[in-house]
Design an enzyme around this catalytic site. Structure first.
Site, PDB file in Angstrom:
ATOM      1  N   GLU A 189       0.769  -1.066  -0.104  1.00 46.33           N
ATOM      2  CA  GLU A 189      -0.096   0.003  -0.113  1.00 46.33           C
ATOM      3  C   GLU A 189       0.937   1.156   0.026  1.00 46.33           C
ATOM      4  O   GLU A 189       0.491   2.251  -0.685  1.00 46.33           O
ATOM      5  CB  GLU A 189      -0.969  -0.028   1.133  1.00 46.33           C
ATOM      6  CG  GLU A 189      -1.734   1.016   1.429  1.00 46.33           C
ATOM      7  CD  GLU A 189      -2.778   1.498   0.342  1.00 46.33           C
ATOM      8  OE1 GLU A 189      -2.904   0.645  -0.734  1.00 46.33           O
ATOM      9  OE2 GLU A 189      -3.113   2.648   0.312  1.00 46.33           O
TER      10      GLU A 189
ATOM     11  N   LYS B 232       0.516   4.105  -2.948  1.00 46.20           N
ATOM     12  CA  LYS B 232       0.617   5.398  -2.478  1.00 46.20           C
ATOM     13  C   LYS B 232       1.462   6.367  -3.409  1.00 46.20           C
ATOM     14  O   LYS B 232       1.411   7.189  -3.789  1.00 46.20           O
ATOM     15  CB  LYS B 232       0.374   5.794  -1.182  1.00 46.20           C
ATOM     16  CG  LYS B 232      -0.801   5.310  -0.373  1.00 46.20           C
ATOM     17  CD  LYS B 232      -1.903   6.255  -0.596  1.00 46.20           C
ATOM     18  CE  LYS B 232      -2.839   5.383  -1.783  1.00 46.20           C
ATOM     19  NZ  LYS B 232      -3.757   4.629  -1.612  1.00 46.20           N
TER      20      LYS B 232
ATOM     21  N   HIS C 294      15.578 -12.734  -3.900  1.00 46.57           N
ATOM     22  CA  HIS C 294      14.958 -13.469  -5.028  1.00 46.57           C
ATOM     23  C   HIS C 294      14.954 -12.422  -6.224  1.00 46.57           C
ATOM     24  O   HIS C 294      14.109 -12.758  -7.090  1.00 46.57           O
ATOM     25  CB  HIS C 294      13.816 -14.297  -4.916  1.00 46.57           C
ATOM     26  CG  HIS C 294      14.167 -15.207  -3.903  1.00 46.57           C
ATOM     27  ND1 HIS C 294      14.784 -16.482  -4.093  1.00 46.57           N
ATOM     28  CD2 HIS C 294      13.633 -15.430  -2.364  1.00 46.57           C
ATOM     29  CE1 HIS C 294      14.840 -17.304  -2.962  1.00 46.57           C
ATOM     30  NE2 HIS C 294      14.195 -16.546  -1.738  1.00 46.57           N
TER      31      HIS C 294
ATOM     32  N   LYS D 283     -10.794   7.897  -9.673  1.00 44.70           N
ATOM     33  CA  LYS D 283     -11.344   7.517  -8.470  1.00 44.70           C
ATOM     34  C   LYS D 283     -12.111   6.176  -8.353  1.00 44.70           C
ATOM     35  O   LYS D 283     -11.864   5.425  -7.501  1.00 44.70           O
ATOM     36  CB  LYS D 283     -12.294   8.887  -7.714  1.00 44.70           C
ATOM     37  CG  LYS D 283     -12.792   8.475  -6.493  1.00 44.70           C
ATOM     38  CD  LYS D 283     -11.741   8.657  -5.142  1.00 44.70           C
ATOM     39  CE  LYS D 283     -11.939   8.112  -3.823  1.00 44.70           C
ATOM     40  NZ  LYS D 283     -10.744   7.540  -3.039  1.00 44.70           N
TER      41      LYS D 283
HETATM   42  C1  G6P Z   1      -9.364   3.042  -8.092  1.00 46.63           C
HETATM   43  C2  G6P Z   1      -8.982   4.208  -7.181  1.00 46.63           C
HETATM   44  C3  G6P Z   1      -8.093   3.464  -6.040  1.00 46.63           C
HETATM   45  C4  G6P Z   1      -9.177   2.106  -5.526  1.00 46.63           C
HETATM   46  C5  G6P Z   1      -9.622   1.315  -6.567  1.00 46.63           C
HETATM   47  C6  G6P Z   1     -10.827   0.538  -6.066  1.00 46.63           C
HETATM   48  O1  G6P Z   1      -8.059   2.705  -8.737  1.00 46.63           O
HETATM   49  O2  G6P Z   1      -8.156   5.214  -7.687  1.00 46.63           O
HETATM   50  O3  G6P Z   1      -8.177   4.294  -4.852  1.00 46.63           O
HETATM   51  O4  G6P Z   1      -8.545   1.644  -4.308  1.00 46.63           O
HETATM   52  O5  G6P Z   1     -10.000   2.097  -7.744  1.00 46.63           O
HETATM   53  O6  G6P Z   1     -11.909   1.129  -5.855  1.00 46.63           O
HETATM   54  P1  G6P Z   1     -13.101   0.729  -4.897  1.00 46.63           P
HETATM   55  O7  G6P Z   1     -14.163   1.875  -5.121  1.00 46.63           O
HETATM   56  O8  G6P Z   1     -13.676  -0.598  -5.383  1.00 46.63           O
HETATM   57  O9  G6P Z   1     -12.532   0.504  -3.492  1.00 46.63           O
END
Ligand code: G6P
Length: 609
Positions: free
Chosen positions: A482, A486, A505, A604
């Site tokens: 994660e 980010k 590896h 998003k």
């Molecule tokens: C996109 C967003 C991520 C999110 C992912 C899954 O890639 O940019 O921030 O984690 O979708 O989205 P969800 O709404 O299913 O958690």
């Protein structure tokens, strides 16, 4: 991804449409446009490649007059980002249509329309849909009939809003697979793909169901279902305030959302547990039966939500003795499965609209999974509607594309779910430990936010780097994943997360003095092993940045910078260690001058495949 706003009102709607688009910017887009009718000019349309600000600049100080209109932010799928491909798409100089989603049979329809004399200005599937509807409208069909007829030929997933200069006081909206909501005002109505767009003008919403077509007028809305029957859909009052989707005093939404985490986590726990255990009622009626029947868990999610699932697997197996698998939804939906009896599907999604997650859920239904439990942040989403049980995270709207508070509240919800399983599986100590730790979580997160300053200083050492490596072990390995995600999302530095034991590896070959290596090193059984991994990095000149809790008793040395993280109970340690990595990515991105809340090429909510 793409965003829709529309309005039908007595007043001029262009300002409402532009403000609505601004509130949808967080979803990610590459072009924007607006069409208005009902003014003197008949049908006015303006589209630009770029930002809503560019559209506003192109419109100038005098916005077009007219009481009916549609507007859109586009995220390119069919055809590159360009003015011509932006929405609204116009057909026959009289009909304007905005569209979210994908029309799958657009190529074939385009050929047929061309044979019947239509010439296309764009490469989009949207113009095909607009022309198909216009063809009927031009032959005399009213706008509603024309849309209904056009839809019959379309395959795919979509939401539309359509206006016509022939019927300037009417807007037709429909959804099949993509969300759409109607905003109810006083003597005016609005449509949008997300309530956030309409909060300045109303708090009352009607959530359209799949297959619905809405005939929207200033003073009334008539909704028809899949079979063409008039249906009543309830008006719901949103508790969100317009400020919930504003930045407040923060420079970026992401920073605001990072700092909202103690409150969001506390909110997610509220009323769902006692001192010693989880309340079954937290999961809604029918929860007990479904949880009792579950013998194993299959978690499915995408992106950051997938990382939450990876952490939950450690909890499920350690504290509840519950076998658990985790897979990204885009893979899950397309492979063959041997489903063990009693497997419960657990889907995690902030938006509840991610196309691959919804498809995975439907595939699991077909395969005979024991049931579907969802963790989601949006109560009105498709995912919540389709799941058997839902545990809502109460993070509030998350606007920054890079997910922060959604992730930590998902983990909070997962702690509660695993605790409920621990009780059922005869592990009351497991349940008690998880609940005790969860209760300590808001305070622990609050304390770790104090690290912002030292982390911001470390960020300076990342600004000129091209790559970074993130290492963790056990339940902190997904934390490393994660942290890397980010950093790459918002600073555009290439970053990889690795289980530290895999270093030899492969990734060790990359380590030299130009490669910063971030390690997540809580105290515990794996610390000694992690320390030997870190020595391997040090021996090759790698610069180490180690996030270690006090109890790990690590000291900074040359090329080995330790950031002390306040100690926390073992179950919540992965959550606590996530925050400094969120802050690191944020501050690196700010120093590099990227668009933190709207990183390039990302959306998003990924509502198409
Ligand atoms: C996109 C967003 C991520 C999110 C992912 C899954 O890639 O940019 O921030 O984690 O979708 O989205 P969800 O709404 O299913 O958690």
């Amino acid at each position: 991804m793409c965003g829709i706003v529309g309005a039908c009102a007595q007043r001029d709607v262009a300002p409402v449409l532009v403000e609505g688009l601004r509130r949808l910017e967080y979803r990610g887009y590459d072009s924007a446009g607006l069409a208005v009718t009902g003014g003197e000019g008949g049908l006015f349309c303006r589209r630009v490649t770029g930002r809503v600000d560019d559209l506003a600049a192109a419109l100038g100080e005098t916005l077009p007059a007219g009481g009916t209109g549609v507007a859109h932010t586009r995220w390119a799928t069919h055809g590159r980002p360009s003015d011509a491909n932006a929405h609204p798409q116009i057909a026959g100089d009289e009909l304007a249509l905005v569209h979210n989603g994908i029309i799958e049979n657009h190529a074939q329809l385009r050929e047929q329309l061309e044979a019947r004399g239509y010439a296309f200005q764009s490469e989009t599937d949207t113009e095909v849909a607009a022309s198909l509807i216009h063809e009927r409208h031009a032959r005399g069909a009213g706008l509603l009939e024309a849309v209904r007829g056009g839809l019959e030929a379309l395959e795919g997933a979509y939401a539309f809003a359509v206006v016509s200069r022939r019927e300037p006081e009417r807007l037709i909206a429909c959804r099949r697979g993509s969300p759409l909501v109607i905003g109810v005002g006083i003597g005016e109505h609005f449509v949008a793909s997300d309530v956030a767009a309409l909060l300045p003008v109303t708090r009352q919403f009607i959530f359209l169901e799949d297959g619905d077509i809405a005939d929207v007028r200033r003073d009334r809305v008539t909704i028809y279902d899949l079979h063409g029957r008039v249906v009543e859909r309830p008006v719901q009052v949103s508790e969100l305030s317009p400020e919930a989707v504003e930045r407040g005093g923060y420079r970026h939404f992401m920073l605001k959302e990072i700092h909202e985490q103690p409150a969001a986590v506390a909110e997610t726990l509220e009323g769902r547990h006692t001192d010693a255990g989880v309340l079954d009622a937290a999961l809604g009626p029918g929860a007990a039966g479904l949880l009792d029947a579950a013998q194993r868990l299959q978690i499915v999610a995408c992106g950051t939500s997938y990382h939450a699932g990876l952490i939950a697997r450690y909890w499920a197996e350690e504290y509840a003795g519950l076998p658990c698998e985790v897979e990204v939804a885009s893979e899950f939906r397309y492979r063959s499965h041997a489903v063990a009896p009693g497997t419960l599907l657990l889907v995690i999604s902030q938006s509840g609209e991610t196309a691959d997650v919804l498809a995975a859920l439907r595939e699991a239904r077909r395969l005979g999974y024991a049931g579907v439990l969802a963790i989601c942040n949006v109560p009105e989403s498709s995912l919540v509607r389709e799941a058997d049980l839902t545990l809502l995270t109460r993070a509030g709207p998350e606007i920054g594309v890079a997910s922060t508070k959604a992730f930590t509240t998902q983990l909070t919800a997962l702690l509660l779910i695993v605790a409920a399983f621990a009780r059922r599986r005869g592990r009351p100590q497991g349940e008690a430990e998880l609940v005790r730790s969860a209760v300590a979580l808001p305070g622990a997160i609050e304390r770790v936010l104090d690290l912002e300053e030292p982390v911001a200083r470390i960020a300076e050492q990342f600004v000129d780097r091209a790559h970074a490596l993130f290492l963790g072990r056990g339940s902190h390995f997904p934390v490393a994943l994660e942290g890397a995600l980010k950093l790459k999302e918002i600073s555009y530095i290439h970053a990889e997360g690795y289980p530290a034991g895999e270093l030899k590896h492969g990734p060790l070959a990359l380590v030299d003095s130009t490669m910063p290596v971030v390690a997540v090193a809580p105290h515990g059984a794996l610390l000694e092993k992690l320390q030997s991994n870190l020595q391997e990095v040090r021996a090759r000149g790698g610069q180490l940045f180690v996030f270690a809790d006090d109890a790990a008793a690590l000291r900074s040395a040359d090329g080995f910078q330790v950031v002390p993280v306040p100690a926390a109970p073992a179950p919540i340690s992965p959550i606590v260690h996530t925050l400094p990595l969120q802050l690191l990515a944020y501050h690196v991105a700010v120093l590099r001058g990227t668009d933190v809340d709207k990183p390039r090429n990302l959306a998003k909510s990924v509502t198409v495949e």
